[in-house]
Design an enzyme around this catalytic site. Structure first.
Site, PDB file in Angstrom:
ATOM      1  N   ARG A 234      95.097 156.960 104.342  1.00 48.19           N
ATOM      2  CA  ARG A 234      93.961 156.611 105.191  1.00 48.19           C
ATOM      3  C   ARG A 234      94.408 155.606 106.248  1.00 48.19           C
ATOM      4  O   ARG A 234      95.268 154.743 105.984  1.00 48.19           O
ATOM      5  CB  ARG A 234      92.833 155.976 104.356  1.00 48.19           C
ATOM      6  CG  ARG A 234      92.020 156.969 103.545  1.00 48.19           C
ATOM      7  CD  ARG A 234      91.154 157.884 104.422  1.00 48.19           C
ATOM      8  NE  ARG A 234      90.344 158.812 103.659  1.00 48.19           N
ATOM      9  CZ  ARG A 234      90.658 160.086 103.420  1.00 48.19           C
ATOM     10  NH1 ARG A 234      91.782 160.608 103.876  1.00 48.19           N
ATOM     11  NH2 ARG A 234      89.841 160.868 102.734  1.00 48.19           N
TER      12      ARG A 234
ATOM     13  N   HIS B 142      94.825 164.216 111.569  1.00 53.65           N
ATOM     14  CA  HIS B 142      94.234 164.322 110.226  1.00 53.65           C
ATOM     15  C   HIS B 142      94.185 165.789 109.764  1.00 53.65           C
ATOM     16  O   HIS B 142      93.120 166.324 109.436  1.00 53.65           O
ATOM     17  CB  HIS B 142      92.830 163.698 110.186  1.00 53.65           C
ATOM     18  CG  HIS B 142      92.411 163.321 108.795  1.00 53.65           C
ATOM     19  ND1 HIS B 142      91.649 162.214 108.507  1.00 53.65           N
ATOM     20  CD2 HIS B 142      92.635 163.918 107.596  1.00 53.65           C
ATOM     21  CE1 HIS B 142      91.423 162.138 107.205  1.00 53.65           C
ATOM     22  NE2 HIS B 142      92.016 163.179 106.628  1.00 53.65           N
TER      23      HIS B 142
HETATM   24  P1  NDP Z   1      94.740 160.813  93.100  1.00 52.46           P
HETATM   25  O1  NDP Z   1      93.545 160.063  92.645  1.00 52.46           O
HETATM   26  O2  NDP Z   1      95.154 162.015  92.336  1.00 52.46           O
HETATM   27  O3  NDP Z   1      95.992 159.834  93.186  1.00 52.46           O
HETATM   28  C1  NDP Z   1      95.886 158.548  93.704  1.00 52.46           C
HETATM   29  C2  NDP Z   1      97.152 157.782  93.356  1.00 52.46           C
HETATM   30  O4  NDP Z   1      97.093 156.516  94.002  1.00 52.46           O
HETATM   31  C3  NDP Z   1      97.286 157.532  91.857  1.00 52.46           C
HETATM   32  O5  NDP Z   1      98.638 157.610  91.482  1.00 52.46           O
HETATM   33  C4  NDP Z   1      96.780 156.087  91.714  1.00 52.46           C
HETATM   34  O6  NDP Z   1      97.310 155.379  90.598  1.00 52.46           O
HETATM   35  C5  NDP Z   1      97.319 155.497  93.003  1.00 52.46           C
HETATM   36  N1  NDP Z   1      96.612 154.262  93.359  1.00 52.46           N
HETATM   37  C6  NDP Z   1      95.301 154.069  93.600  1.00 52.46           C
HETATM   38  N2  NDP Z   1      95.050 152.763  93.860  1.00 52.46           N
HETATM   39  C7  NDP Z   1      96.249 152.127  93.796  1.00 52.46           C
HETATM   40  C8  NDP Z   1      96.643 150.788  93.944  1.00 52.46           C
HETATM   41  N3  NDP Z   1      95.767 149.814  94.231  1.00 52.46           N
HETATM   42  N4  NDP Z   1      97.943 150.497  93.778  1.00 52.46           N
HETATM   43  C9  NDP Z   1      98.838 151.454  93.471  1.00 52.46           C
HETATM   44  N5  NDP Z   1      98.526 152.761  93.297  1.00 52.46           N
HETATM   45  C10 NDP Z   1      97.241 153.085  93.470  1.00 52.46           C
HETATM   46  O7  NDP Z   1      94.479 161.196  94.640  1.00 52.46           O
HETATM   47  P2  NDP Z   1      95.132 162.371  95.486  1.00 52.46           P
HETATM   48  O8  NDP Z   1      96.594 162.352  95.277  1.00 52.46           O
HETATM   49  O9  NDP Z   1      94.411 163.635  95.261  1.00 52.46           O
HETATM   50  O10 NDP Z   1      94.753 161.903  96.976  1.00 52.46           O
HETATM   51  C11 NDP Z   1      95.195 160.677  97.482  1.00 52.46           C
HETATM   52  C12 NDP Z   1      94.601 160.384  98.841  1.00 52.46           C
HETATM   53  O11 NDP Z   1      95.182 161.217  99.842  1.00 52.46           O
HETATM   54  C13 NDP Z   1      93.107 160.640  99.017  1.00 52.46           C
HETATM   55  O12 NDP Z   1      92.329 159.629  98.435  1.00 52.46           O
HETATM   56  C14 NDP Z   1      92.978 160.673 100.524  1.00 52.46           C
HETATM   57  O13 NDP Z   1      92.791 159.361 101.026  1.00 52.46           O
HETATM   58  C15 NDP Z   1      94.331 161.202 100.982  1.00 52.46           C
HETATM   59  N6  NDP Z   1      94.225 162.560 101.522  1.00 52.46           N
HETATM   60  C16 NDP Z   1      94.575 162.780 102.822  1.00 52.46           C
HETATM   61  C17 NDP Z   1      94.513 164.032 103.356  1.00 52.46           C
HETATM   62  C18 NDP Z   1      94.962 164.299 104.744  1.00 52.46           C
HETATM   63  O14 NDP Z   1      94.768 165.410 105.237  1.00 52.46           O
HETATM   64  N7  NDP Z   1      95.582 163.340 105.422  1.00 52.46           N
HETATM   65  C19 NDP Z   1      94.042 165.180 102.571  1.00 52.46           C
HETATM   66  C20 NDP Z   1      93.733 164.857 101.214  1.00 52.46           C
HETATM   67  C21 NDP Z   1      93.809 163.591 100.727  1.00 52.46           C
HETATM   68  P3  NDP Z   1      97.056 155.872  89.074  1.00 52.46           P
HETATM   69  O15 NDP Z   1      97.930 157.099  88.915  1.00 52.46           O
HETATM   70  O16 NDP Z   1      97.513 154.739  88.248  1.00 52.46           O
HETATM   71  O17 NDP Z   1      95.589 156.185  88.982  1.00 52.46           O
HETATM   72  C1  OXD Z   2      90.592 164.383 102.223  1.00 56.17           C
HETATM   73  C2  OXD Z   2      91.059 164.385 103.579  1.00 56.17           C
HETATM   74  O1  OXD Z   2      90.342 163.311 101.664  1.00 56.17           O
HETATM   75  O2  OXD Z   2      91.056 165.452 104.238  1.00 56.17           O
HETATM   76  O3  OXD Z   2      90.484 165.483 101.652  1.00 56.17           O
HETATM   77  O4  OXD Z   2      91.462 163.352 104.095  1.00 56.17           O
END
Ligand code: NDP
Ligand code: OXD
Length: 309
Positions: A224, A272
């Site tokens: 993000r 994005h």
């Molecule tokens: P998940 O919930 O599967 O994974 C999130 C990961 O981030 C987990 O490993 C989690 O840790 C870790 N995490 C969260 N908070 C912290 C923190 N404070 N410190 C360290 N690690 C942290 O999410 P996804 O992988 O499915 O998606 C991740 C993000 O990708 C979405 O929230 C979105 O913002 C972004 N995204 C962007 C897109 C784009 O087109 N640019 C498309 C889709 C998503 P733990 O394993 O311990 O829970």
């Molecule tokens: C999502 C994104 O969160 O597109 O799926 O960023």
């Protein structure tokens, strides 16, 4: 028992045929034609206006039309106690991994340097490592991070992941929490951020973090935009501490035309699009979530509001 769909007009046009085909018998309400608010039980949303969800008195389930839920949780009037489900779609996961592999290879193979040289018609070779000699660190080692890591590993990269919990993932070195972040950063010549947006991750990509990377590291941010301190990135690029950056997400989207990122020779901007929601596959996933919820079964990918993702 109506289901509300609220997104942009373009997104409604993309989704409508798939939703109506999948649920011919359902009472689907596409924004802004919402009818009686009291009849809405489920809401499928992307960036709902603050206060909107609270205006449905019988709302039982909120479904994010993306993997992130920050666009929902930012609402100060978000109804308490209504479960929120995020979209986890293998199609999107594969798309994100394609994006990450492309951008990591671009950084690994010094593509920025050769683009700049081409613009100056300059023929100059640089030493090139093999993938096995290149360390890649993933911030966020969940659904997206782990899939991208597996694909980078298959190419030979030396990959490690950082998460909140530091949970073990077979085949990878993993780190967790603040102490783990130092260790991950020290070893990451290319840093890829796929973190969800939470109060803990806001502004995490700042000067202090860049300073802990090896000199000349590359950055990919597809998490993000509010996780990146933009002025700190520009300063790190000026000093050479960061050699190049690929950015898919921004504080302000669309990125304003006058923003310095657009014309920076060491920044690549994508709008994005790293992993766009894909209605043909996502429709079935959302239908299953709603059916499980209505049947009282556990619903996959319900988020923990306290953690914020
Ligand atoms: P998940 O919930 O599967 O994974 C999130 C990961 O981030 C987990 O490993 C989690 O840790 C870790 N995490 C969260 N908070 C912290 C923190 N404070 N410190 C360290 N690690 C942290 O999410 P996804 O992988 O499915 O998606 C991740 C993000 O990708 C979405 O929230 C979105 O913002 C972004 N995204 C962007 C897109 C784009 O087109 N640019 C498309 C889709 C998503 P733990 O394993 O311990 O829970
Ligand atoms: C999502 C994104 O969160 O597109 O799926 O960023």
């Amino acid at each position: 028992m109506a289901i509300l769909f609220k997104s942009t007009p373009a997104s409604i046009r993309r989704w409508r045929p798939f939703l109506t085909q999948a649920w011919p018998e359902r009472d689907l309400r596409f924004w802004p034609e919402i009818g009686d608010r009291a009849e809405v039980r489920h809401a499928l949303v992307w960036h709902p206006e603050p206060g909107l969800l609270a205006s449905f008195p019988n709302l039982k389930l909120i479904v994010s039309l993306g993997a992130g839920v920050d666009h929902i949780l930012r609402d100060p009037e978000l109804p308490a106690g209504v479960p929120i489900v995020r979209l986890v779609d293998p199609y999107m996961t594969r798309a994100m991994s394609e994006y990450v592999v492309l951008q990591v290879l671009r950084l690994h193979r010094q593509d920025f340097v050769y683009r700049i040289q081409q613009a100056a018609a300059e023929w100059r070779e640089h030493d090139q490592k093999n993938a096995a000699e290149r360390t890649v660190g993933l911030l966020g080692f969940g659904q997206l991070g782990q899939d991208a890591a597996a694909k980078l590993k298959a190419l030979g990269f030396d990959v490690a992941g950082w998460s909140r919990s530091g949970r073990a993932v077979p085949g990878f070195t993993t780190y967790g929490g603040a102490p783990g972040l130092n260790a991950l950063l020290r070893r990451s010549e290319i840093l890829v951020s796929l973190l969800p947006m939470t109060p803990e991750t806001e502004n995490i990509l700042d000067a202090g973090l860049f300073a802990r990377l090896p000199h000349g590291a590359g950055l990919v941010n597809a998490g993000r935009g509010r996780q990146l301190v933009e002025a700190d990135l520009l300063a790190a690029l000026d000093s050479g501490q960061v050699s190049a950056a690929v950015l898919d997400v921004f504080r302000e989207e669309p990125l304003p035309p006058t923003h310095p990122f657009w014309r920076h020779p060491r920044i690549i901007v994508t709008p994005h699009v790293a992993a766009e929601t894909h209605p043909p596959t996502a429709t079935a996933i959302i239908a299953t979530a709603i059916e499980d919820f209505e049947a009282g079964r556990p619903v996959a990918n319900a988020i923990d509001r306290d953690k914020g993702y």
